[in-house]
Scaffold this active site. Structure first.
Site, short mmCIF file in Angstrom:
data_model
loop_
_atom_site.label_atom_id
_atom_site.label_comp_id
_atom_site.label_asym_id
_atom_site.label_seq_id
_atom_site.Cartn_x
_atom_site.Cartn_y
_atom_site.Cartn_z
N LYS A 163 0.12 -9.38 -9.03
CA LYS A 163 -0.59 -8.30 -8.34
C LYS A 163 -2.11 -8.39 -8.49
O LYS A 163 -2.86 -7.99 -7.60
CB LYS A 163 -0.11 -6.94 -8.86
CG LYS A 163 1.37 -6.65 -8.61
CD LYS A 163 1.64 -6.25 -7.19
CE LYS A 163 3.13 -5.95 -6.94
NZ LYS A 163 3.43 -5.72 -5.51
N GLU A 195 -0.95 2.90 -4.83
CA GLU A 195 0.41 3.35 -5.07
C GLU A 195 1.06 2.33 -5.99
O GLU A 195 0.65 1.17 -6.00
CB GLU A 195 1.18 3.41 -3.75
CG GLU A 195 1.80 2.08 -3.28
CD GLU A 195 0.79 0.98 -2.95
OE1 GLU A 195 -0.37 1.34 -2.69
OE2 GLU A 195 1.16 -0.21 -2.96
N SER A 198 7.07 -13.94 -10.58
CA SER A 198 5.98 -13.05 -10.19
C SER A 198 5.45 -12.18 -11.33
O SER A 198 4.32 -11.71 -11.27
CB SER A 198 6.43 -12.15 -9.04
OG SER A 198 7.59 -11.43 -9.41
C1 PLP Z 1 6.54 -8.57 -11.13
C2 PLP Z 1 6.68 -8.08 -9.73
N1 PLP Z 1 7.22 -8.87 -8.81
C3 PLP Z 1 7.39 -8.46 -7.54
C4 PLP Z 1 7.04 -7.19 -7.15
C5 PLP Z 1 7.30 -6.78 -5.75
O1 PLP Z 1 6.17 -6.78 -4.95
P1 PLP Z 1 5.98 -7.84 -3.79
O2 PLP Z 1 7.27 -7.89 -3.06
O3 PLP Z 1 4.87 -7.29 -2.98
O4 PLP Z 1 5.64 -9.14 -4.38
C6 PLP Z 1 6.46 -6.32 -8.09
C7 PLP Z 1 6.06 -4.96 -7.70
O5 PLP Z 1 5.78 -4.10 -8.47
C8 PLP Z 1 6.29 -6.78 -9.42
O6 PLP Z 1 5.76 -5.98 -10.35
#
Ligand code: PLP
Lengths: 287, 423
Positions: free
Chosen positions: B92, B114, B381
């Site tokens: 993020k 948000e 992620s």
């Molecule tokens: C570690 C992590 N991965 C994925 C996401 C999902 O978001 P996005 O689909 O925008 O990557 C989040 C959202 O809070 C997250 O904290």
């Protein structure tokens, strides 16, 4: 670019398509104007407090002085609405209100007896209309006797399908302008409207306020300058005094949260009291 | 260069995208779009973002091969792109630093955001602290409970966290509140939207800030393996980490792109958050995309063990990639995700975010299809610190008595945000 450079907008009155006589909100605004006053436009979400109760409350409101009905189509994610209207919409949805019920309410309101009948505009976020089908919605709204649609999250730029469908069925379409609208957007929005233009008094969401935004009067003047033939002001109006203040310069005064609150706190009798106070406000506005 | 604006930038991706917002926001979206265009053409902007990403975030993030985990993936090679090692614990931050710099350029003093899992809120609070901006974060009340650690982090960083109790009290309602705040305060406030959803220019802009993930990973895999991966897997909530890693591979037709959506209890149960697999084309939060909706256009509740994926919509570019068949989107249930979560912990000593565990579950499946010759790149992620509580409960690792005690402590003692206690 100054507003005078802009093309003269054929604001509101696209006279090529039929508007059912007597049922348009534009004619109600014109009638009020002829009587030397601003019109009173009142909002309730369909299905609030329940389906029959909403229709009864609006009929009583017309009898008490409401000129135009704005019937909300309750939606799960109403970003333009403050807490009072959102809570009412949630009540309506929990009560099982569906799009077809909203259209039934339109029909009941449009066929109410004289003295309790006023033109009905549906106010809806775009998601429900899109899902129902834009053409189907226009057809069914027209055949229910509705005057048209107010779209708080649909700007003319995205409204091609709706512009075509509303032209085909002779429905009014009310887009919003805001204090942040540029002169070019005021002009293009006014040109896209059929019936009237909704001026959002403040940068904000629905809800009663202690004062109506000072931006509102300037916005009405700018919208007129950009070609809007009729301009009503909403967001924040809750008292007769405010209605008088806004009625002095706008073609219509739109009240929502204050009506919802009156109806939930004090029932139809309370609602009628508030409507009478607001109606007296618009009646006295121009001295 | 880490940051590069991409040509294909909306407002529409095929039939998806657009701007379905109140007129009051159009001027702000135009301003943002224009400022973003200017910034993207300004080498000083790219240089500053590049510096922050290297010196603050820790980019480039590394690539980790996970052979013990891969034994469970049909023997395919599995490589993790370690966005979990970024400062603040997830991908993020890539987007937030870009938007925070734009906020400063626009002369605005306040940011709002948000958040679902809290990672985007933490990243925004972090950037706000770094750049001296005021910060308010909207978070569904349900999520403030399941991600209490992140609520505390945001408050430590000086942000105001506003629990949202309207609607379903989860991420979608936090977005609604953020939009309401933005309409009212757009003069001095920028809305740092946390994923590739929302009205134009957000989906394109947020994607551009995350493209660095895929650009780095593509070069890293080429160097490590000597060829491109067969498949790239990423979890999809709104879709920002997925689009970030996918984008660098869009023009490599031999690379399959696999987005993993949260299937909760299973798509067939109706308790899920799989917007592409189980949704319809509609409008939500300012864009046309695939949405969980009933036949009246009302948004349906979404369900997932993972707060960050618990969202009934998805970014419009993903809807487009699905519709043209360039990327494939598959559901992963809570139980499958938690099994993959457990596996990565036990085989590799890495505790992933539960969101990312959905991508790992997809990689296990895909690896079994590809067999031992296959190479799978997974976007990890985020890290699982925030999810330790959820996972401990899921696996029954703490006794009921401990849970009751910690619950009681939490209920009796929310830390008030006062000047007196110094925060
Ligand atoms: C570690 C992590 N991965 C994925 C996401 C999902 O978001 P996005 O689909 O925008 O990557 C989040 C959202 O809070 C997250 O904290």
């Amino acid at each position: 670019m100054s507003t005078t450079d802009l093309p003269a907008a054929s604001a509101g009155a696209d006279t090529t398509a039929p508007v059912p006589a007597g049922l348009s909100s534009a004619s109600a605004l014109d009638a009020a104007r002829a009587a030397g006053r601003s019109a009173l436009v009142g909002y309730l979400p369909a299905g609030f407090p329940d389906r029959a109760g909403c229709v009864d409350a609006l009929r009583a409101s017309v009898a008490a002085g409401l000129d135009v009905i704005e019937l909300g189509l309750p939606y799960s994610d109403p970003v333009m609405d403050g807490p009072v209207i959102q809570a009412a919409a949630e009540t309506a949805l929990r009560g099982g209100t569906r799009i077809r019920h909203v259209l039934e309410s339109v029909e009941q309101l449009a066929s109410a007896p004289d003295g309790e009948r006023a033109p009905v505009l549906v106010m809806s976020y775009w998601a429900p209309v899109l899902r129902y089908g834009v053409a189907a919605f226009a057809r069914d709204l027209a055949s229910a006797g509705g005057a048209g649609l107010i779209t708080p999250d649909l700007v003319p730029d995205e409204a091609g399908d709706w512009i075509a469908a509303s032209d085909e069925h002779g429905l009014e379409r009310v887009f919003l302008v805001a204090p942040s609208s540029t002169p070019a957007r005021l002009a293009s929005t006014a040109a896209a409207c059929r019936g009237w233009t909704y001026a959002a008094s403040t940068m904000g969401v629905t809800g009663a306020r202690t004062s109506v935004g000072s931006a509102a009067e300037g916005l009405v003047a700018a919208a007129r300058g950009a070609g809007a033939e009729r301009v009503c002001v909403g967001l924040g109006v809750s008292t007769g005094e405010q209605a008088a203040e806004v009625g002095a310069y706008a073609d219509g005064v739109i009240v929502g949260s204050a009506l919802v609150r009156a109806l939930s706190d004090d029932g139809v009798a309370g609602l009628e009291r508030v409507v009478r106070d607001l109606a007296a406000g618009v009646a006295g506005a121009r001295g | 260069m880490l940051f590069e604006r991409v040509g294909d930038r909306g407002p529409y991706f095929g039939e998806f995208g657009g701007r379905f917002v109140p007129e009051a926001l159009i001027a702000a979206l135009d301003e943002l779009d224009e400022e973003y265009s200017r910034a993207a053409a300004d080498p000083a902007f790219a240089a500053e973002l590049d510096r922050l990403q290297r010196e603050y975030t820790g980019r480039p993030s590394i690539l980790t091969e996970v052979p013990r985990f891969a034994e469970h993936a049909g023997g395919a090679r599995v490589l993790l792109k370690r966005e979990d090692l970024n400062h603040t614990g997830s991908h993020k931050i890539n987007n937030v630093l870009g938007q925070a710099l734009l906020t400063v350029r626009m002369g605005k003093k306040r940011v709002i955001a948000e958040t679902g899992a809290g990672q985007h809120g933490v990243a925004t609070a972090t950037a706000a602290a770094l750049m001296g901006l005021e910060c308010t974060v909207y978070m569904g009340e349900v999520d403030t409970r399941r991600q209490a650690l992140n609520v505390a982090r945001m408050r430590l960083l000086g942000a105001e966290v506003v629990p949202v109790s309207t609607g379903t009290a989860t991420l979608k309602d936090a977005l609604n509140e953020a939009f309401r705040d933005w309409v009212a305060h757009v003069d001095d406030t920028h809305y740092v939207l946390g994923t590739v959803a929302g009205p134009h220019p957000f989906p394109a802009m947020v994607r551009d800030f995350h493209r660095t993930i895929g650009v780095e990973a593509r070069a890293q895999v080429l160097e490590r393996v000597g060829r491109l991966p067969d498949l790239v897997a990423a979890c999809v909530g709104g879709g920002s980490n997925a689009i970030g890693i996918f984008h660098a591979f869009l023009d490599d037709p031999q690379v399959q792109l696999l987005g993993l959506e949260a299937a909760g209890d299973g798509v067939e149960t109706g308790r899920h958050a799989a917007s592409i697999t189980g949704g319809v084309s509609g409008v939500l939060h300012g864009a046309r995309s695939m949405i969980l909706q009933d036949e009246d256009g009302q948004t349906l509740d979404s369900h997932s063990i993972s707060a960050g994926l618990d969202y009934p919509g998805v970014g419009p570019e993903h809807a487009h990639l699905a519709s043209i068949g360039r990327a494939r989107y598959e559901p992963v249930t809570d139980d499958e995700a938690m099994e993959a979560f457990r596996l990565l912990c036990r085989t590799e000593g890495i505790i992933p975010a539960i969101e990312s565990a959905h991508a790992l579950a997809g990689a296990l499946r895909a690896g079994r299809e590809l067999g031992p010759e296959g190479v799978v790149l997974v976007n990890l992620s985020g890290r699982g610190d925030k999810d330790v509580d959820t996972a401990a409960r899921y696996f029954g690792l703490v006794s009921d008595a401990d849970l009751v005690a910690s619950e009681a402590e939490r209920v009796s003692g929310p830390v008030e945000q006062t000047e007196a206690n110094g925060w």
